[in-house]
Scaffold this active site. Structure first.
Site, PDB file in Angstrom:
ATOM      1  CG  ASP A  29      -2.003   1.241   1.078  1.00  0.00           C
ATOM      2  OD1 ASP A  29      -1.773   2.114   0.757  1.00  0.00           O
ATOM      3  OD2 ASP A  29      -3.218   0.622   1.628  1.00  0.00           O
ATOM      4  CB  ILE A  30       1.493   4.110  -2.084  1.00  0.00           C
ATOM      5  CG1 ILE A  30       0.207   4.301  -2.959  1.00  0.00           C
ATOM      6  CG2 ILE A  30       2.234   3.138  -3.227  1.00  0.00           C
ATOM      7  CD1 ILE A  30       0.122   5.230  -4.064  1.00  0.00           C
ATOM      8  CG  HIS A  93      -8.723  -3.228  -1.789  1.00  0.00           C
ATOM      9  ND1 HIS A  93      -9.969  -2.783  -2.349  1.00  0.00           N
ATOM     10  CD2 HIS A  93      -8.128  -2.360  -0.718  1.00  0.00           C
ATOM     11  CE1 HIS A  93     -10.229  -1.548  -1.516  1.00  0.00           C
ATOM     12  NE2 HIS A  93      -9.031  -1.359  -0.700  1.00  0.00           N
ATOM     13  CG  HIS A  95      -6.330  -2.505   3.462  1.00  0.00           C
ATOM     14  ND1 HIS A  95      -5.806  -1.605   3.365  1.00  0.00           N
ATOM     15  CD2 HIS A  95      -7.629  -2.213   3.118  1.00  0.00           C
ATOM     16  CE1 HIS A  95      -6.403  -0.742   2.646  1.00  0.00           C
ATOM     17  NE2 HIS A  95      -7.444  -0.907   2.517  1.00  0.00           N
TER      18      HIS A  95
END
Length: 130
Positions: A29-30, A93, A95
């Protein structure tokens, strides 16, 4: 229109890839909550996690387990937290976030600002532990 995750999977947008198989893709994750915060997505663009058919759903979670184990072996943490929110990107998605306390999984807190070199180092460290 393709989601940002579909563009990442297609190589149209760069990412810090951790792993992929035929149906699943994992990348950093950016905007991470903690170092090692990884996103795991199905390669098929499906908006809502619970709309995924059972075989892909099961594969996605088994793939996530493998990635979570590598993250846990990379960072000093008590657990790998898992969250499925689905509001920011219309592509299911998961995390995966290294955690030592509940507040480590608070998405309202300020995100880390990491350099490209830091992201690359983190991705390489996780890949070593796969």
């Amino acid at each position: 229109m393709a989601s940002i995750f579909s563009k990442i999977i297609a190589g149209e947008i760069p990412c810090y890839k951790i792993a992929e198989n035929e149906n699943c893709f994992a990348f950093l994750d950016i905007n991470p909550l903690n170092e090692g915060h990884t996103l795991v997505v199905p390669k098929t663009e499906i908006d809502y996690l619970f709309d995924i058919d059972d075989p892909l759903y099961n594969e996605l979670f088994l793939f996530s387990k493998k990635i979570a184990t590598a993250i846990k072996n990379t960072f000093k943490c008590e657990r790998i937290g898992m969250a499925v929110l689905g509001f920011d990107v219309n592509h299911a998605h998961i995390h995966l976030v290294p955690m030592n306390k509940v507040s480590d999984l608070d998405f309202s807190k300020e995100k880390l600002k990491l350099t490209q070199e830091q992201f690359q180092r983190i991705a390489e460290q996780i890949k070593i532990n796969l």
